[in-house]
Structures are given as structure tokens and as C-alpha cells.
Design a protein around this motif. Structure first.
Motif, PDB file in Angstrom:
ATOM      1  N   ASP A   1      22.418 -31.021 -13.641  1.00  0.00           N
ATOM      2  CA  ASP A   1      21.562 -30.123 -12.862  1.00  0.00           C
ATOM      3  C   ASP A   1      20.150 -30.678 -12.757  1.00  0.00           C
ATOM      4  O   ASP A   1      19.511 -30.626 -11.699  1.00  0.00           O
ATOM      5  CB  ASP A   1      21.551 -28.745 -13.532  1.00  0.00           C
ATOM      6  N   GLU A   2      19.640 -31.277 -13.864  1.00  0.00           N
ATOM      7  CA  GLU A   2      18.316 -31.894 -13.811  1.00  0.00           C
ATOM      8  C   GLU A   2      18.293 -33.072 -12.842  1.00  0.00           C
ATOM      9  O   GLU A   2      17.350 -33.233 -12.073  1.00  0.00           O
ATOM     10  CB  GLU A   2      17.914 -32.362 -15.207  1.00  0.00           C
ATOM     11  N   ASN A   3      19.338 -33.893 -12.892  1.00  0.00           N
ATOM     12  CA  ASN A   3      19.411 -35.030 -11.961  1.00  0.00           C
ATOM     13  C   ASN A   3      19.442 -34.555 -10.516  1.00  0.00           C
ATOM     14  O   ASN A   3      18.803 -35.135  -9.631  1.00  0.00           O
ATOM     15  CB  ASN A   3      20.652 -35.867 -12.258  1.00  0.00           C
ATOM     16  N   ARG A   4      20.215 -33.481 -10.286  1.00  0.00           N
ATOM     17  CA  ARG A   4      20.297 -32.964  -8.910  1.00  0.00           C
ATOM     18  C   ARG A   4      18.942 -32.462  -8.435  1.00  0.00           C
ATOM     19  O   ARG A   4      18.513 -32.755  -7.314  1.00  0.00           O
ATOM     20  CB  ARG A   4      21.329 -31.838  -8.853  1.00  0.00           C
ATOM     21  N   LYS A   5      18.232 -31.696  -9.315  1.00  0.00           N
ATOM     22  CA  LYS A   5      16.922 -31.193  -8.922  1.00  0.00           C
ATOM     23  C   LYS A   5      15.941 -32.329  -8.694  1.00  0.00           C
ATOM     24  O   LYS A   5      15.130 -32.297  -7.769  1.00  0.00           O
ATOM     25  CB  LYS A   5      16.395 -30.260 -10.008  1.00  0.00           C
ATOM     26  N   ARG A   6      16.025 -33.357  -9.572  1.00  0.00           N
ATOM     27  CA  ARG A   6      15.122 -34.493  -9.411  1.00  0.00           C
ATOM     28  C   ARG A   6      15.358 -35.215  -8.083  1.00  0.00           C
ATOM     29  O   ARG A   6      14.417 -35.595  -7.397  1.00  0.00           O
ATOM     30  CB  ARG A   6      15.319 -35.469 -10.567  1.00  0.00           C
TER      31      ARG A   6
END
Length: 716
Positions: free
Chosen positions: A221-226
Motif C-alpha cells: 500500500d505504501e509503494n502504491r501511494k508513493r
């Protein structure tokens, strides 16, 4: 109750065996490793590596679960994934790195293209180009006497079989188990004897699995938001610099990446199919070996023969000694090869095999490099019978094929239609029929020099399919006439070193685009050149008739001619008005190494070329003085008169004479003459000229005296 306790006992033992193997980093007995000729192989996608990592992280108590083929919308297998079902009915964390297109929506969540998840136990789903494709786990049939379905699993297992699954993707089957109390083996502990302890262990394992799944989900999820933030920032910058242009560039790059990804997926599919075939062939042998290696002892048993044992794919052999790879080119020049090296890399576009001992090309020789664009097979021992009928058919993108210096007697069959350049010089070709160049409509360059071709064994329809041919070399053969049926697209024709004696009126009837004809080193006489052979050609600018049997400059030359080479004949005369019909006019005339005398040249000999001629070579003849008419050549810049019998150079023979050299207007007259003359280079060496007796005005029109070569001279 006893049966259940026994099952949990075996299950616990297998868990701690896995734990011990993880702690000691024991190397699996079989490792799959694919070899590539470059540092890392691009064929393994990011998705595959991500799947491997997650598979290692979630290896706990796993029952035998078969591989599930996931089908895309084109009905071809894109990849085979190992189904991992989470404990306790939780959703599997098995997924791939996100893509940019083809998102799917599942249970209110955005799933990226190629993402894999398990919405329910025993069901695996795939996001493929915006569509969700799900498949239920298929269980293998069991033949054992006692079958149980463990809690949280989809498929039944034999209660009397315990599998020792290694962390690698190849199952590792243990042989005889060591004694539980053996202090030398810390990987085995004493089994638990109570149901409560067993439940507590399973609960902890379940909590650990959930924690890992949660961490992975949060990280993704962090990678997607980034990435979403990065895309937004990029779009803002694009709006500032020019939104329209940036979007087009991004679309183009995404399209290139998508195509590259599809090609990689297709190659992986082919290799996977080949691996499966190898597995089927070697499966029985592997099972026999396994039965010999594993001995039943204690509480660990063999795996049932009904479970397939995956066989590692055959390793790709390394490049042979003497070969090297650079970017997309494999070079094996003078490497003493006797056959085409087995190469499997669809990114290779150029293969150099010059100077080896290759004698044959089998049908499957280039199956591993189907994207070749250039293939160099010069200087080998390849024969026509040694070439398979389908050898070149797979090379759909091949544009350049070089086969000089082999032992071919026929044109190779089934050449790719994309071919643009074909060279088969210095072979033993003795026949070209009407089907030899079939489908080669894109061929531009064809070289067949140094063979045994003649008008008797070359079909008049042989060149008919070559609709784009512009460059044809047929030198060093046995032609006595110009070949018939030349394509209308031909621009340059080279027929040197043949036995041509005649040029008929129909030779160039259908070659209106021809620009260069080279006929040197033949047996042509001016009387055997038909008056209308090339007179009306509108694009023919250069003719080379050197080293034939000409006695004077041929008449009826093409109107468009600019460049005429007649070196090495027996020419004694330049007929008057022979260049008079040419437009815009002859520019280069080379008559070196002939038998010209002064009585064979007069002012009318160059009529029609006085304003156009730029270079005139009359060296190595029998001239005794500078020919008349040189001063009238307004555009002449290079004049060769060396190696003749000239004794003097009158002032008015090369440069115009002045009416009054002592008048006050001498300087202005010299400037006027210098402007009229373009002569820059003059060669008069190896004559009989006394340089001391030369007039000071003999070379006054030449701007630099350093451009006048007078030495050495011959003795009287």
C-alpha cells in the motif's frame, strides 16, 4: 483419537525439520538455475521474483497443492503459479508488483494488472487486462488407504505420509530420519505429546502468518501511494513544460514496455512448454532414482509415486570457446566451429560465424534466436544438401544474409521475405531458376560474383520476383551476353570479368532507372555494341568499358552520360562529334593506357564537352604534343598528360595567349584569364620536356604552380 494424534505428531516433526533447515541455510539437493549469456536474464519478470519472495516468507505448514494454470483472454497460458492458501481461511498475500494498465476491482480494492489473490479458500484469482479470472484449486486423486483433510487446507492428504518440503520450488524428499534424541542433529526436537501444546503451536504459527501478511499488505500500500504521488508530480511538471508532448512520450514508452513484456512472457511460455516436455520424458527415470535413494526408516516415509516430481529445466549451454557477446551481437569469428552453436536468446539480432568449419544448417539451427536481423556465414564449408528446407524460415526479421566463400551450388530455399541484402559470392552456383528468389520482393542488394553462372543456366524469369532490386553484382562468372529479364528497378549493374562480346538492342529495354553499368574486363568491340543499346537511356550516367577490345571511342553513347571510363583498351582515335548529342554533357573522360596519337585527336573530337568536361585523363598514350582544344574547356580542373612523348608546351596550348604581354594592362588581363580558367591540377611528368625552355606564360592560367607536376622527365 489415536489417528488424529499420530497425524499431528508427524505434522509437528515436519514443521521443525523445515525450521532447522531455515536456520542452517542448508543448500537444497537440487537447485534450479537458468543460465544466461549476459549478466541477468530479462525473461524472468518482476512478478516472478516477487512471487518467489512471498512464497519463501509464507512457507509454514503446507499440504500438497497442485500448480494452477492461469489463462488470459487470448486463451494461452501466461504463467503457472504455485497456489498458496493462507491458514485459517485468510486471504492469501500472494501477488505481483503493480503495473500501469488493466487495473481490476475486487471487494472494493484496486488490483493491478497481473495481480494474483485468493478471495476465498481454495480459489485463486488473476487480474488480466482489466478482467478478473478465477480458478478453483484442483486436487490430485489419492490411492492411499487413509485420507484426511487438514484444517485450513483444500485438498486431502494421506494420513500415513509426511512430506518434507524444502524452501526451494523443488520438493526435497528426505530419506531415513535420524533419531529424535540425536544431539548431533539440532534440527529435530522431541515431539509434543499433548493436544493443547499442538493447538498452541498452530495458533502461534497462524498469528505469525497473519502478521507477515499484514506487513506485506502495508508495504504494498505504501509503494502504491508513493507511485501515485510520483505520477501526480510528474503530471504537474508535464503541464508546466507542455502537457500534450509529455503525454505522447509517456504513452510511447508505455507501449514499448508493454510490447517488451509481451515478448518476454511469450518466451517464458515457450521455455515452460519445453521444460514440461522434458519433465514427461524424464519423469519415469527420476522416479526410479528416487526409489533407489530413499529408504524407509523410522517415522519418515517416501512420497507416493502418484505425485509428480518436477524436473529442473535443462541448462542452456555456454557460448563455445572463441565466441563473445556484445549488446545484441554474438561473434564467433574464426572459432573453429563445426556446427551452428546452440543459442537461446530472443534479443540477439546479429550472429557472426565467419571463418569456421560449418558444413550444414539443420532446420532447428536458429530456433532459439528468431529475431536475427543479420547473419554472417562467410568462409565456411556449407553445402546445398546440408541446408535444411526450413533452416531460414523461422528468421522472419532477417534482413542481411552473407554466405560468401562456401560450397553452395543452388540458392538456399525458403529465404525470409524480409531479406534486403543477400551475398553468395565465391561459391559454385551453376543454376538460378525462376523460383530461386521467390517472395524476395524486399531484396535491394544481390551479389553473386565468382560463381559458374551464364546465360545458359540463368532463367530469364529468375529476377522477376525482385521488385525492389537496385544493386546487382554478377562479376567473375561466364556470361557471354548481358543477362535477360533484369528488373525494372535496377540502378547499378556490375558485369566485370566475364566473357561478354555483344550488347544487343534489347539488353536494357526495361531498365529505365539504370544509372551505372560496369563492363570492364570483357571482350567487347565497338562494332558489337548495338546503336540503340543504350542511346535513349535517360538516367544512365556512368559506363565503364575498361580493358576490352575497343579501337576507338564508341558512338551512340547514352544522352545522359556524365562518366565514361575507357582505360586499358587499344583506342587510337576519338571520332568527331562523338559527344555532341549529350545533355547536359560529359564531365569525366578517362582514356589512360591506350594508343592515342595526335592525329587521332582534333578540336572536333571534344565537340559537345567543351563547357562540361571537368577531368580529362590522356596519360600513358603516344602523344607528341598537347592536343588542340584544351584551352576551350571552360570547366576543366584536372588534366593528365604524363607518360607520353611530349617535348614542348606552347604558351597558347593550355592557357590562352595574350595579345600584348608588355602592355600596362597585363595584370588585369591575367586576372581576367584566371577567372575564366578552372584548371587546378596538371600532370606532365615522364615526357621529354626541357623545363628550361618552357614559356613563362605556358601555365599562367593555373592559380598555383605547385599544382603543375613536371618532374621527372625522360632523357632524350
Amino acid at each position: 483419537m489415536q489417528t488424529t494424534s499420530l497425524f499431528y505428531y508427524f505434522l509437528f516433526v515436519s514443521l521443525f525439520i523445515d525450521f532447522a533447515q531455515n536456520q542452517t541455510n542448508e543448500i537444497p539437493r537440487r537447485q534450479r538455475r537458468r543460465m544466461r549469456y549476459r549478466g541477468s536474464r530479462k525473461g524472468l519478470s518482476v512478478n516472478h521474483r516477487r512471487n518467489r519472495q512471498l512464497q519463501l516468507e509464507t512457507s509454514t505448514t503446507v499440504a500438497v497443492v497442485p500448480s494452477i494454470p492461469l489463462i488470459n483472454i487470448d486463451d494461452d497460458i501466461t504463467e503457472v503459479f504455485d497456489s498458496l492458501i493462507g491458514l485459517g481461511g485468510h486471504e492469501s498475500s500472494y501477488s505481483v508488483l503493480p503495473g500501469k494498465k488493466g487495473h481490476c476491482t475486487a471487494n472494493g480494492m484496486i488490483m493491478y494488472d497481473k495481480a494474483v489473490w485468493s478471495p476465498k479458500p481454495c480459489i485463486t484469482c488473476l487480474c488480466s487486462k482489466g478482467k478478473v479470472i478465477c480458478d478453483e484449486t484442483t486436487c490430485l486423486p489419492l490411492t492411499c488407504r487413509r485420507i484426511v483433510i487438514p484444517e485450513g487446507e483444500c485438498c486431502p492428504v494421506c494420513s500415513d505420509i509426511v512430506l518434507n518440503i524444502s524452501l526451494d520450488d523443488t520438493p526435497e524428499i528426505s530419506g531415513a530420519s535420524p533419531e529424535p534424541n540425536d544431539p548431533s542433529n539440532p534440527g529435530l526436537l522431541q515431539p509434543l505429546h499433548t493436544q493443547a501444546e499442538m493447538d498452541e503451536l498452530l495458533r502461534r504459527e497462524k498469528e505469525e502468518s497473519e502478521r507477515r501478511e499484514k506487513e506485506i499488505y502495508e508495504k504494498d500500500d505504501e509503494n502504491r501511494k508513493r507511485k501515485e504521488k510520483k505520477i501526480k508530480d510528474e503530471k504537474k511538471r508535464q503541464d508546466h513544460d507542455g502537457h500534450q508532448k509529455a503525454e505522447e512520450e509517456i504513452s510511447r514508452r508505455e507501449e514499448e514496455k508493454r510490447r517488451a513484456y509481451e515478448e518476454e512472457e511469450l518466451q517464458i511460455e515457450k521455455e515452460e512448454e519445453k521444460r514440461k516436455e522434458n519433465e514427461q520424458e524424464r519423469e519415469s527415470e527420476e522416479q526410479d532414482e528416487e526409489e533407489d535413494e530413499h529408504i524407509l526408516r523410522g517415522d519418515v516415509f517416501r512420497i507416493s509415486p502418484q505425485f509428480p516430481i518436477p524436473v529442473p529445466p535443462a541448462e542452456i549451454p555456454p557460448l563455445p570457446t572463441g565466441c563473445s557477446i556484445s549488446d545484441t551481437t554474438v561473434s564467433c569469428i574464426n572459432a573453429k566451429l563445426t556446427q551452428i552453436p546452440p543459442i537461446t536468446d530472443p534479443e540477439i539480432t546479429s550472429l557472426e560465424l565467419e571463418g569456421n568449419n560449418i558444413a550444414s544448417i539443420p532446420d532447428e539451427a536458429f530456433n532459439g534466436i528468431p529475431n536475427l536481423e543479420r547473419l554472417d556465414l562467410n568462409k565456411n564449408n556449407i553445402t546445398s544438401p546440408g541446408i535444411g528446407p526450413q533452416a531460414f524460415k523461422i528468421l522472419k526479421k532477417l534482413k542481411r544474409l552473407y554466405m560468401d566463400g562456401n560450397a553452395l551450388v543452388h540458392i538456399p530455399p525458403e529465404l525470409p521475405s524480409a531479406l534486403e541484402e543477400l551475398k553468395i559470392n565465391e561459391n559454385y552456383l551453376h543454376a538460378i531458376d525462376e523460383d530461386s528468389f521467390q517472395e524476395l520482393k524486399n531484396l535491394v542488394t544481390l551479389e553473386l560474383e565468382g560463381n559458374k553462372l551464364s546465360e545458359a543456366n540463368v532463367s530469364p524469369l529468375a529476377f522477376h520476383p525482385l521488385k525492389s532490386l537496385s544493386y546487382l553484382r554478377l562479376g567473375r562468372n561466364k556470361f557471354r551476353t548481358v543477362p535477360q529479364g533484369l528488373p525494372t528497378s535496377i540502378e547499378e549493374l556490375y558485369l566485370e570479368n566475364n566473357q561478354i562480346e555483344e550488347i544487343s538492342e534489347i539488353c536494357f529495354n526495361h531498365t529505365s532507372n539504370i544509372n551505372v553499368i560496369v563492363l570492364k574486363h570483357n571482350k567487347l568491340e565497338e562494332s558489337r555494341i548495338a546503336p540503340l543499346a543504350w542511346l535513349n537511356q535517360e538516367n544512365l550516367e556512368s559506363i565503364d568499358l575498361s580493358y576490352n577490345k575497343l579501337y576507338h571511342v564508341p558512338s551512340y553513347l547514352p544522352k545522359s552520360l556524365l562518366h565514361l571510363i575507357l582505360i586499358g583498351n587499344q583506342i587510337e582515335r576519338i571520332p568527331g562529334y562523338v559527344f555532341g548529342h549529350m545533355k547536359p554533357g560529359l564531365e569525366y573522360l578517362y582514356l589512360s593506357f591506350n594508343k592515342l596519337k595526335n592525329d587521332g585527336i582534333d578540336p572536333l573530337s571534344f565537340y559537345g564537352a567543351y563547357r562540361s568536361l571537368r577531368e580529362l585523363f590522356l596519360d600513358h598514350n603516344e602523344l607528341k604534343f598537347v592536343p588542340f582544344g584544351i584551352t576551350d574547356m571552360k570547366a576543366l580542373s584536372f588534366l593528365r598528360l604524363n607518360n607520353n612523348k611530349i617535348r614542348t608546351v606552347p604558351a597558347e596550348r593550355i592557357c590562352r595567349s595574350f595579345v600584348n604581354h608588355d602592355s600596362v594592362d597585363d595584370d588585369s588581363a591575367e586576372e581576367e584569364e584566371a577567372e575564366d580558367s578552372h584548371l587546378e591540377h596538371l600532370h606532365l611528368e615522364n615526357n621529354y620536356i626541357n623545363t628550361r625552355e618552357l614559356s613563362p606564360y605556358a601555365f599562367s592560367c593555373i592559380r598555383s604552380y605547385s599544382s603543375v607536376v613536371l618532374k621527372p622527365q625522360k632523357m632524350k
